[in-house]
Design a protein around this motif. Structure first.
Motif, PDB file in Angstrom:
ATOM      1  N   ILE A 158      18.713   8.726   6.347  1.00  0.00           N
ATOM      2  CA  ILE A 158      20.120   8.601   5.917  1.00  0.00           C
ATOM      3  C   ILE A 158      20.192   8.071   4.486  1.00  0.00           C
ATOM      4  N   ALA A 159      19.309   7.124   4.173  1.00  0.00           N
ATOM      5  CA  ALA A 159      19.317   6.512   2.841  1.00  0.00           C
ATOM      6  C   ALA A 159      18.990   7.508   1.748  1.00  0.00           C
ATOM      7  N   GLN A 160      18.241   8.568   2.082  1.00  0.00           N
ATOM      8  CA  GLN A 160      17.924   9.575   1.075  1.00  0.00           C
ATOM      9  C   GLN A 160      19.179  10.287   0.579  1.00  0.00           C
ATOM     10  N   LYS A 161      20.184  10.384   1.434  1.00  0.00           N
ATOM     11  CA  LYS A 161      21.437  11.048   1.066  1.00  0.00           C
ATOM     12  C   LYS A 161      22.511  10.061   0.629  1.00  0.00           C
ATOM     13  N   SER A 162      22.585   8.924   1.338  1.00  0.00           N
ATOM     14  CA  SER A 162      23.672   7.973   1.092  1.00  0.00           C
ATOM     15  C   SER A 162      23.278   6.820   0.184  1.00  0.00           C
ATOM     16  N   GLY A 163      22.005   6.642  -0.070  1.00  0.00           N
ATOM     17  CA  GLY A 163      21.550   5.526  -0.886  1.00  0.00           C
ATOM     18  C   GLY A 163      21.088   4.372  -0.015  1.00  0.00           C
ATOM     19  N   ALA A 164      20.008   3.713  -0.437  1.00  0.00           N
ATOM     20  CA  ALA A 164      19.419   2.629   0.363  1.00  0.00           C
ATOM     21  C   ALA A 164      20.364   1.445   0.496  1.00  0.00           C
ATOM     22  N   LYS A 165      21.045   1.095  -0.589  1.00  0.00           N
ATOM     23  CA  LYS A 165      21.888  -0.098  -0.566  1.00  0.00           C
ATOM     24  C   LYS A 165      23.104   0.099   0.338  1.00  0.00           C
ATOM     25  N   LYS A 166      23.737   1.248   0.237  1.00  0.00           N
ATOM     26  CA  LYS A 166      24.913   1.530   1.065  1.00  0.00           C
ATOM     27  C   LYS A 166      24.535   1.583   2.550  1.00  0.00           C
ATOM     28  N   THR A 167      23.398   2.209   2.852  1.00  0.00           N
ATOM     29  CA  THR A 167      22.950   2.318   4.238  1.00  0.00           C
ATOM     30  C   THR A 167      22.601   0.946   4.804  1.00  0.00           C
ATOM     31  N   ALA A 168      21.953   0.118   4.001  1.00  0.00           N
ATOM     32  CA  ALA A 168      21.608  -1.242   4.437  1.00  0.00           C
ATOM     33  C   ALA A 168      22.869  -2.055   4.709  1.00  0.00           C
ATOM     34  N   PHE A 169      23.865  -1.902   3.852  1.00  0.00           N
ATOM     35  CA  PHE A 169      25.130  -2.629   4.012  1.00  0.00           C
ATOM     36  C   PHE A 169      25.787  -2.273   5.346  1.00  0.00           C
ATOM     37  N   ILE A 170      25.820  -0.977   5.668  1.00  0.00           N
ATOM     38  CA  ILE A 170      26.463  -0.533   6.911  1.00  0.00           C
ATOM     39  C   ILE A 170      25.716  -1.061   8.131  1.00  0.00           C
ATOM     40  N   ALA A 171      24.383  -0.998   8.093  1.00  0.00           N
ATOM     41  CA  ALA A 171      23.586  -1.498   9.221  1.00  0.00           C
ATOM     42  C   ALA A 171      23.802  -2.994   9.412  1.00  0.00           C
ATOM     43  N   ILE A 206       0.832  -1.203   0.000  1.00  0.00           N
ATOM     44  CA  ILE A 206       0.000   0.000   0.000  1.00  0.00           C
ATOM     45  C   ILE A 206       0.869   1.256   0.000  1.00  0.00           C
ATOM     46  N   ALA A 207       1.912   1.248   0.821  1.00  0.00           N
ATOM     47  CA  ALA A 207       2.829   2.397   0.865  1.00  0.00           C
ATOM     48  C   ALA A 207       3.519   2.589  -0.485  1.00  0.00           C
ATOM     49  N   ALA A 208       3.940   1.481  -1.108  1.00  0.00           N
ATOM     50  CA  ALA A 208       4.616   1.563  -2.404  1.00  0.00           C
ATOM     51  C   ALA A 208       3.682   2.097  -3.485  1.00  0.00           C
ATOM     52  N   ASP A 209       2.359   1.884  -3.325  1.00  0.00           N
ATOM     53  CA  ASP A 209       1.382   2.394  -4.287  1.00  0.00           C
ATOM     54  C   ASP A 209       1.181   3.906  -4.154  1.00  0.00           C
ATOM     55  N   TYR A 210       1.624   4.470  -3.044  1.00  0.00           N
ATOM     56  CA  TYR A 210       1.488   5.912  -2.823  1.00  0.00           C
ATOM     57  C   TYR A 210       2.799   6.675  -3.002  1.00  0.00           C
ATOM     58  N   TYR A 211       3.913   5.985  -2.767  1.00  0.00           N
ATOM     59  CA  TYR A 211       5.198   6.695  -2.757  1.00  0.00           C
ATOM     60  C   TYR A 211       6.183   5.998  -3.695  1.00  0.00           C
ATOM     61  N   GLN A 212       6.640   6.721  -4.694  1.00  0.00           N
ATOM     62  CA  GLN A 212       7.730   6.227  -5.523  1.00  0.00           C
ATOM     63  C   GLN A 212       9.014   6.948  -5.130  1.00  0.00           C
ATOM     64  N   LYS A 213       8.958   8.280  -5.087  1.00  0.00           N
ATOM     65  CA  LYS A 213      10.078   9.038  -4.542  1.00  0.00           C
ATOM     66  C   LYS A 213      10.004   8.987  -3.015  1.00  0.00           C
ATOM     67  N   GLY A 214      11.150   8.790  -2.379  1.00  0.00           N
ATOM     68  CA  GLY A 214      11.171   8.743  -0.920  1.00  0.00           C
ATOM     69  C   GLY A 214      10.560   7.474  -0.355  1.00  0.00           C
ATOM     70  N   LEU A 215      10.544   6.392  -1.161  1.00  0.00           N
ATOM     71  CA  LEU A 215       9.944   5.151  -0.677  1.00  0.00           C
ATOM     72  C   LEU A 215      10.695   4.597   0.529  1.00  0.00           C
ATOM     73  N   GLY A 216      12.036   4.741   0.528  1.00  0.00           N
ATOM     74  CA  GLY A 216      12.822   4.226   1.659  1.00  0.00           C
ATOM     75  C   GLY A 216      12.428   4.888   2.962  1.00  0.00           C
ATOM     76  N   LYS A 217      12.211   6.221   2.924  1.00  0.00           N
ATOM     77  CA  LYS A 217      11.795   6.937   4.131  1.00  0.00           C
ATOM     78  C   LYS A 217      10.406   6.478   4.572  1.00  0.00           C
ATOM     79  N   SER A 218       9.512   6.297   3.604  1.00  0.00           N
ATOM     80  CA  SER A 218       8.147   5.876   3.929  1.00  0.00           C
ATOM     81  C   SER A 218       8.135   4.481   4.538  1.00  0.00           C
ATOM     82  N   LEU A 219       8.890   3.559   3.957  1.00  0.00           N
ATOM     83  CA  LEU A 219       8.948   2.208   4.505  1.00  0.00           C
ATOM     84  C   LEU A 219       9.689   2.184   5.834  1.00  0.00           C
ATOM     85  N   GLY A 220      10.573   3.169   6.060  1.00  0.00           N
ATOM     86  CA  GLY A 220      11.226   3.283   7.361  1.00  0.00           C
ATOM     87  C   GLY A 220      10.199   3.494   8.459  1.00  0.00           C
ATOM     88  N   PHE A 221       9.247   4.398   8.209  1.00  0.00           N
ATOM     89  CA  PHE A 221       8.164   4.616   9.168  1.00  0.00           C
ATOM     90  C   PHE A 221       7.305   3.360   9.318  1.00  0.00           C
TER      91      PHE A 221
END
Length: 398
Positions: A268-281, A121-136
């Motif tokens: 953080i992923a909005q600036k550094s990228g989702a993949k890089k942030t996931a790798f660090i975590a 449902i969230a992905a159907d509403y948000y394409q830009k900033g999806l990582g931030k939305s799924l973070g919530f």
């Protein structure tokens, strides 16, 4: 159509209410063991029953592409109503271990129509900033998972059944909020028919495979850590008599603080990228697994709790980022199915790790057993690193 900024809080609140069903049994496990005369290892079995139910549910939902063929909000409501009913069934007094396992299995089955469908449902509403939305959204899952521990602490003088009644009531409310206030999103592309080939087809994309395997490694650690947080606290208390821990409340804090980490990770992923942030975590949580024996040996209670709080943050911070990457690398008409498939496999892995850890605990009381949780993160890091290296090589070659 409601503004997207209004929609996200509703989805988050609904997800929080409904996912409180997940660990409702864990929150009252001590009472269940006493009232129904269960074995001490019932925690691992009841947790695995929910996971297995979720796996079977996600398998059915994925094979029938339910989240893509039908209105996701309606699927969410029906799943919330049925999940809450089976959760409430535990309050019956004539249970055996088999009936309890069956009820937790069925609760898990219908959570398959809540957690991945909420992300859809969230992905159907948000394409830009999806990582931030799924973070919530995943943050809401974390708080929902931790919430039964807090309820148990707050309901001290009330019967343990009140925890189950409240979590079921919240799930019903969450389902009603979703169906009445969240219409189908503007980016939804309905699937037209059941696609039994979708389960294997989504893995043909190399980038999709990479992030999916990273997620699978993350899942080996995540739910085993969550399930055994109370055990870790009790174990430390036995070895350090000066530690007077409020186990339910601390369990809530250690698990629940991960919700904040999901939100921070999204920004953080909005600036550094989702993949890089996931790798660090994932790298940090791997380090926590390997260093855990050192903190168990510490005589400083605050240091041990601080370590578990940090672990509770990094163990989940990458989860919404992996879901974001999965959604971004799947075909639009199979986005919901792809999320469900990856969840299905990921939660299958959690059963293996939980049962493996439960078995080890019957063989040894060594604090080193929690280092085994590092196996998953190591696997996930390798998958992400190989794909990143291959992508860089292809860019240079082109």
């Amino acid at each position: 159509m409601k503004h997207a900024k209004t929609i996200l809080p509703i989805i988050v609140i609904s997800q929080f209410f409904c996912t409180s069903l997940w660990f409702a049994g864990n929150g009252v496990i001590t009472d269940l063991i006493v009232d129904f005369r269960l074995n001490a290892n019932a925690l691992g079995h009841l947790t695995s029953a929910v996971q297995f139910g979720f796996i079977m549910g996600t398998l059915v939902f994925a094979m029938l592409t339910i989240a893509d063929r039908f209105s996701p909000s309606k699927v969410f409501l029906v799943s919330a109503l049925l999940g809450s009913a089976f959760n409430l069934g535990i309050i019956w007094e004539g249970h055996s271990m088999i009936s309890l396992l069956s009820l937790r299995f069925l609760t898990g089955f219908f959570l398959a129509g809540i957690y991945p469908v909420g992300m859809k449902i969230a992905a159907d509403y948000y394409q830009k900033g999806l990582g931030k939305s799924l973070g919530f959204l995943v943050g809401a899952l974390v708080l929902g998972t931790a919430f039964p521990h807090l309820l148990k602490d707050m309901s001290g003088s009330y019967p343990w059944k009140s925890v189950l009644m409240l979590t079921s009531s919240l799930a019903v409310l969450g389902g009603l909020l979703m169906v009445t206030l969240v219409p189908d999103g503007p980016f939804r592309k309905p699937g037209q028919r059941a696609d039994l080939s979708a389960f294997a087809g989504v893995f043909k994309n190399k980038e999709f495979r990479s992030v999916a395997f990273g997620y699978f490694g993350h899942m080996w650690e995540l739910y085993a850590f969550w399930a055994f947080v109370p055990i870790m606290l009790k174990k430390y208390s036995l070895e350090h008599p000066q530690a007077l821990f409020n186990v339910p409340f601390l369990s809530f804090l250690i698990i629940g603080v991960g919700g904040l980490a999901c939100v921070i990770g999204g920004y953080i992923a909005q600036k550094s990228g989702a993949k890089k942030t996931a790798f660090i975590a994932l790298l940090l949580s791997c380090g926590c697994c390997l260093m855990s024996p050192l903190f168990f040996a510490s005589d400083y209670d605050g240091l041990f709790i601080g370590f578990l709080m940090f672990w509770g943050m990094v163990v989940i911070a990458d989860s919404p980022l992996f879901s974001t990457l999965v959604a971004q690398n799947a075909a639009a008409e199979l986005k919901g199915t792809a999320l469900t498939i990856v969840n299905c496999i990921g939660f299958s892995i959690t059963i293996l790790s939980i049962q493996f850890m439960s078995g080890l605990m019957t063989l040894t009381d060594s604090n080193s057993i929690f280092t085994i949780l590092a196996i998953g993160p190591v696997f996930g890091l390798m998958a992400l690193y190989r794909n990143t290296k291959q992508t860089a090589s292809n860019k240079i070659a082109s």
